[in-house]
Design a protein around this motif. Sequence first.
Motif, PDB file in Angstrom:
ATOM      1  N   VAL A  23       0.901  -0.997   0.128  1.00  0.00           N
ATOM      2  CA  VAL A  23       0.208  -0.553  -0.268  1.00  0.00           C
ATOM      3  C   VAL A  23       0.970   1.270  -0.224  1.00  0.00           C
ATOM      4  N   GLU A  24       1.940   1.093   1.215  1.00  0.00           N
ATOM      5  CA  GLU A  24       3.114   1.880   1.060  1.00  0.00           C
ATOM      6  C   GLU A  24       3.144   2.530  -0.582  1.00  0.00           C
ATOM      7  N   ASP A  25       4.216   1.748  -0.928  1.00  0.00           N
ATOM      8  CA  ASP A  25       4.904   1.784  -2.272  1.00  0.00           C
ATOM      9  C   ASP A  25       3.634   2.010  -3.229  1.00  0.00           C
ATOM     10  N   ALA A  26       2.604   1.986  -3.457  1.00  0.00           N
ATOM     11  CA  ALA A  26       1.412   1.947  -4.755  1.00  0.00           C
ATOM     12  C   ALA A  26       1.223   3.416  -4.653  1.00  0.00           C
ATOM     13  N   THR A  27       1.216   4.044  -2.940  1.00  0.00           N
ATOM     14  CA  THR A  27       0.979   5.241  -2.644  1.00  0.00           C
ATOM     15  C   THR A  27       1.555   5.884  -3.561  1.00  0.00           C
ATOM     16  N   ALA A  28       3.584   5.877  -3.010  1.00  0.00           N
ATOM     17  CA  ALA A  28       4.026   6.723  -3.090  1.00  0.00           C
ATOM     18  C   ALA A  28       4.355   7.051  -4.914  1.00  0.00           C
ATOM     19  N   VAL A  38      -2.338  12.079 -12.459  1.00  0.00           N
ATOM     20  CA  VAL A  38      -3.205  11.266 -11.521  1.00  0.00           C
ATOM     21  C   VAL A  38      -4.161  11.739 -10.811  1.00  0.00           C
ATOM     22  N   ARG A  39      -4.399  12.421 -11.272  1.00  0.00           N
ATOM     23  CA  ARG A  39      -6.382  13.022 -11.474  1.00  0.00           C
ATOM     24  C   ARG A  39      -7.209  12.059 -11.997  1.00  0.00           C
ATOM     25  N   PRO A  40      -7.116  11.216 -13.487  1.00  0.00           N
ATOM     26  CA  PRO A  40      -8.197  10.970 -13.619  1.00  0.00           C
ATOM     27  C   PRO A  40      -8.414   9.294 -12.589  1.00  0.00           C
ATOM     28  N   ALA A  41      -7.201   9.188 -12.204  1.00  0.00           N
ATOM     29  CA  ALA A  41      -7.647   7.227 -11.362  1.00  0.00           C
ATOM     30  C   ALA A  41      -7.810   7.789  -9.666  1.00  0.00           C
ATOM     31  N   LEU A  42      -7.900   9.738  -9.313  1.00  0.00           N
ATOM     32  CA  LEU A  42      -9.053   9.403  -8.600  1.00  0.00           C
ATOM     33  C   LEU A  42     -10.435   9.808  -8.600  1.00  0.00           C
ATOM     34  N   ASP A  43     -10.319   9.979  -9.768  1.00  0.00           N
ATOM     35  CA  ASP A  43     -11.621  10.460  -9.851  1.00  0.00           C
ATOM     36  C   ASP A  43     -12.360   9.145  -9.613  1.00  0.00           C
ATOM     37  N   LEU A  44     -11.595   8.665 -10.600  1.00  0.00           N
ATOM     38  CA  LEU A  44     -12.170   7.160 -11.199  1.00  0.00           C
ATOM     39  C   LEU A  44     -12.876   6.394  -9.846  1.00  0.00           C
ATOM     40  N   MET A  45     -11.637   5.908  -8.856  1.00  0.00           N
ATOM     41  CA  MET A  45     -11.909   5.587  -7.581  1.00  0.00           C
ATOM     42  C   MET A  45     -12.485   5.781  -6.567  1.00  0.00           C
ATOM     43  N   ALA A 116      -9.097   4.171   2.452  1.00  0.00           N
ATOM     44  CA  ALA A 116      -7.968   3.714   1.354  1.00  0.00           C
ATOM     45  C   ALA A 116      -7.981   4.929   0.167  1.00  0.00           C
ATOM     46  N   VAL A 117      -8.666   5.197  -0.017  1.00  0.00           N
ATOM     47  CA  VAL A 117      -9.282   6.558  -1.891  1.00  0.00           C
ATOM     48  C   VAL A 117      -9.132   7.089  -0.616  1.00  0.00           C
ATOM     49  N   ALA A 118      -9.832   7.894   0.243  1.00  0.00           N
ATOM     50  CA  ALA A 118     -10.140   9.310   1.220  1.00  0.00           C
ATOM     51  C   ALA A 118      -7.899   9.536   1.396  1.00  0.00           C
ATOM     52  N   ALA A 119      -7.524   8.559   2.092  1.00  0.00           N
ATOM     53  CA  ALA A 119      -5.767   7.943   2.220  1.00  0.00           C
ATOM     54  C   ALA A 119      -5.220   8.879   1.525  1.00  0.00           C
ATOM     55  N   THR A 121      -5.813  10.079  -1.748  1.00  0.00           N
ATOM     56  CA  THR A 121      -6.161  11.319  -2.424  1.00  0.00           C
ATOM     57  C   THR A 121      -5.917  12.644  -1.656  1.00  0.00           C
ATOM     58  N   LEU A 122      -5.543  12.632   0.046  1.00  0.00           N
ATOM     59  CA  LEU A 122      -4.659  13.211   1.088  1.00  0.00           C
ATOM     60  C   LEU A 122      -3.730  13.182   0.659  1.00  0.00           C
ATOM     61  N   ALA A 123      -3.024  12.055   0.813  1.00  0.00           N
ATOM     62  CA  ALA A 123      -1.345  11.739   0.362  1.00  0.00           C
ATOM     63  C   ALA A 123      -1.190  12.865  -1.120  1.00  0.00           C
ATOM     64  N   VAL A 124      -2.211  12.381  -1.644  1.00  0.00           N
ATOM     65  CA  VAL A 124      -1.681  12.823  -3.303  1.00  0.00           C
ATOM     66  C   VAL A 124      -1.325  14.406  -3.191  1.00  0.00           C
ATOM     67  N   ALA A 125      -2.627  15.281  -2.647  1.00  0.00           N
ATOM     68  CA  ALA A 125      -2.212  16.525  -2.512  1.00  0.00           C
ATOM     69  C   ALA A 125      -1.124  17.091  -1.367  1.00  0.00           C
ATOM     70  N   GLN A 126      -1.032  16.304  -0.450  1.00  0.00           N
ATOM     71  CA  GLN A 126       0.023  16.695   0.584  1.00  0.00           C
ATOM     72  C   GLN A 126       1.372  16.574  -0.587  1.00  0.00           C
ATOM     73  N   ALA A 127       1.588  15.596  -0.909  1.00  0.00           N
ATOM     74  CA  ALA A 127       2.314  15.771  -1.609  1.00  0.00           C
ATOM     75  C   ALA A 127       2.402  15.998  -3.001  1.00  0.00           C
ATOM     76  N   GLN A 128       2.267  16.888  -3.632  1.00  0.00           N
ATOM     77  CA  GLN A 128       2.227  17.743  -4.567  1.00  0.00           C
ATOM     78  C   GLN A 128       2.102  19.253  -3.802  1.00  0.00           C
ATOM     79  N   GLU A 129       1.395  19.790  -2.729  1.00  0.00           N
ATOM     80  CA  GLU A 129       1.771  20.589  -1.791  1.00  0.00           C
ATOM     81  C   GLU A 129       3.539  20.977  -1.373  1.00  0.00           C
ATOM     82  N   GLU A 130       4.031  19.622  -1.444  1.00  0.00           N
ATOM     83  CA  GLU A 130       5.424  19.759  -0.932  1.00  0.00           C
ATOM     84  C   GLU A 130       6.050  20.269  -2.263  1.00  0.00           C
ATOM     85  N   ARG A 131       5.724  20.121  -3.579  1.00  0.00           N
ATOM     86  CA  ARG A 131       6.386  20.078  -5.048  1.00  0.00           C
ATOM     87  C   ARG A 131       6.849  21.283  -4.648  1.00  0.00           C
TER      88      ARG A 131
END
Length: 208
Positions: A23-28, A38-45, A116-119, A121-131
């Motif tokens: 889960v961790e590696d796939a999330t990363a 990544v948006r199409p995957a998040l929206d569909l999930m 899981a999908v909510a988590a 989505t949050l991880a993706v948003a945080q990574a984007q903000e860090e970048r």
Amino acid sequence: KALAAAAAAAGGGRTYEEEALSVEDATAKLAALSDTRVRPALDLMGKMMANVSKAPAEPKYRRMRLSNKLVAEGLVHVPGARQFLVAHGWRIVEREFLELPPSDDPAAQAAAQAAAVAALTLAVAQAQEERRRAELEARKREAAERVAKQKADREAMKAAMARDRAEVAARGPAQASVAKKLPTESAGSMSSAIFQEQEEAEARANAR
């Protein structure tokens, strides 16, 4: 790729199997993608989990055909999307379907999938903000470096001008006096030439 090549060699066509990830590696893997990617995957999930939560026991919401164009945009063309779902219990069946297996407690299973999908989505948003912040800091550093260089160039120019003035002053007043006399001597020569021309003109007039 290796699985796809093996399936093609065996005459079985395309396979959607991938190397399993935690889960961790796939999330990363998903969080490292740009928002556009990544948006199409998040929206569909998100839609998938909303449907599963609405009707946890409904089979049609628990099975996705990966060869479908719209499904493929979110789960095939986005690296890590299928690996994330497989890490959360989904599985590839009949070569082209992604399926969430039945559960003794479909409602709890649906809630876990949505969480899981909510988590994610949050991880993706945080990574984007860090970048975004890292890019902003990098631009700030570049701007500060440009300003510092411009200041250093100005200081170097001022120092060079100061050295030039010091060298002129060190040459002493004698050279300055010579420089001042040159215009006067030139003016005197011009005056003599004018007087000579006037005298020649008067001599010609008297000769007449």
